[in-house]
Design a protein around this motif. Structure first.
Motif, short mmCIF file in Angstrom:
data_model
loop_
_atom_site.label_atom_id
_atom_site.label_comp_id
_atom_site.label_asym_id
_atom_site.label_seq_id
_atom_site.Cartn_x
_atom_site.Cartn_y
_atom_site.Cartn_z
N UNK A 27 0.85 -1.19 -0.02
CA UNK A 27 0.10 0.00 0.03
C UNK A 27 0.67 1.25 -0.08
N UNK A 28 1.10 1.95 -0.88
CA UNK A 28 1.73 3.29 -1.25
C UNK A 28 0.75 4.30 -1.63
N UNK A 29 0.90 5.51 -0.78
CA UNK A 29 0.11 6.63 -1.17
C UNK A 29 1.06 7.65 -2.09
N UNK A 30 0.46 8.49 -3.02
CA UNK A 30 1.00 9.24 -3.74
C UNK A 30 0.18 10.43 -4.09
N UNK A 31 0.51 11.52 -4.43
CA UNK A 31 -0.53 12.70 -4.96
C UNK A 31 -1.47 13.08 -4.12
N UNK A 32 -1.39 13.21 -3.08
CA UNK A 32 -2.26 13.49 -2.04
C UNK A 32 -2.76 15.05 -2.11
N UNK A 33 -4.01 15.21 -1.88
CA UNK A 33 -4.58 16.73 -1.87
C UNK A 33 -5.50 16.71 -0.96
N UNK A 34 -5.13 17.96 0.05
CA UNK A 34 -6.26 17.93 1.15
C UNK A 34 -6.63 19.48 1.17
N UNK A 35 -8.04 19.51 1.19
CA UNK A 35 -8.70 20.85 1.24
C UNK A 35 -9.67 20.75 2.54
N UNK A 36 -9.48 21.89 3.65
CA UNK A 36 -9.88 21.94 4.73
C UNK A 36 -11.03 23.13 4.55
N UNK A 37 -12.15 22.52 5.06
CA UNK A 37 -13.39 23.58 4.82
C UNK A 37 -14.08 23.39 6.31
N UNK A 38 -13.62 24.56 7.11
CA UNK A 38 -14.20 24.57 8.39
C UNK A 38 -14.03 23.24 9.19
N UNK A 39 -15.25 22.58 9.68
CA UNK A 39 -14.84 21.21 10.54
C UNK A 39 -14.65 19.87 9.77
N UNK A 40 -14.40 20.24 8.19
CA UNK A 40 -14.44 19.13 7.32
C UNK A 40 -13.02 18.94 6.44
N UNK A 41 -12.79 17.95 6.13
CA UNK A 41 -11.64 18.10 5.16
C UNK A 41 -11.97 17.13 3.96
N UNK A 42 -11.48 17.47 2.84
CA UNK A 42 -11.67 16.42 1.49
C UNK A 42 -10.12 16.33 1.13
N UNK A 43 -10.35 14.75 1.05
CA UNK A 43 -8.92 14.25 0.81
C UNK A 43 -8.81 13.47 -0.70
N UNK A 44 -7.79 13.75 -1.45
CA UNK A 44 -7.93 13.12 -2.76
C UNK A 44 -6.50 12.36 -2.72
N UNK A 45 -6.27 11.15 -2.93
CA UNK A 45 -5.08 10.52 -2.89
C UNK A 45 -5.19 9.27 -3.85
N UNK A 46 -3.74 9.12 -4.43
CA UNK A 46 -3.39 7.97 -5.47
C UNK A 46 -2.86 6.87 -4.57
N UNK A 47 -3.49 5.52 -4.56
CA UNK A 47 -2.91 4.41 -3.88
C UNK A 47 -2.75 3.37 -4.70
N UNK A 48 -1.30 2.87 -4.55
CA UNK A 48 -0.87 1.62 -5.38
C UNK A 48 -1.38 0.49 -4.24
N UNK A 49 -2.13 -0.43 -4.73
CA UNK A 49 -2.44 -1.67 -3.86
C UNK A 49 -2.12 -3.06 -4.37
N UNK A 50 -1.54 -3.88 -3.70
CA UNK A 50 -1.61 -5.10 -3.98
C UNK A 50 -1.77 -5.98 -2.88
#
Length: 121
Positions: free
Chosen positions: A62-85
């Motif tokens: 499990x390897x994560x890359x290209x993470x983007x995080x946007x915090x909006x008040x008490x909420x956060x939205x995350x986009x992340x690419x994950x290599x899974x095997x």
């Protein structure tokens, strides 16, 4: 909510996924979680946890890359690419996936309230 809170929570969540650490996953996933899988199925927290409890989900890489995080008040939205095997239900799991997760602050804790995943490769 600070971005570092989410960065750390994401690291802990992915570590819990890789290690099938159900206790840690219970802590991070909201009881009313809805998560959309690549096949279009929507699962709940209990369905997700059962896949780890039963041994259906086995992650080797499990390897994560290209993470983007946007915090909006008490909420956060995350986009992340994950290599899974690994394996799911004794079927090979091998690919690159893009996850979207929504985290929300609850008192002292942050929890995932929603998410989705699509396979890129």
């Amino acid at each position: 909510m600070e971005i570092n809170t989410i960065v750390n929570a994401e690291i802990e969540l992915l570590t819990a996924v890789k290690n099938a650490d159900v206790l840690a996953l219970e802590k991070f996933l909201h009881d009313d979680l809805l998560f959309n899988l690549p096949d279009g199925q929507t699962i709940t927290k209990e369905i997700d946890l059962d896949s780890y409890r039963s041994g259906k989900m086995e992650i080797e890489v499990l390897e994560a890359s290209d993470q983007i995080i946007s915090v909006i008040g008490d909420t956060a939205v995350v986009g992340v690419t994950v290599l899974l095997r690994g394996k799911y239900d004794d079927k090979p799991l091998d690919g690159i996936f893009r996850y979207g997760r929504v985290w929300k602050q609850f008192d002292e804790n942050v929890r995932v309230i929603a998410g989705s995943c699509m396979q890129l490769k």
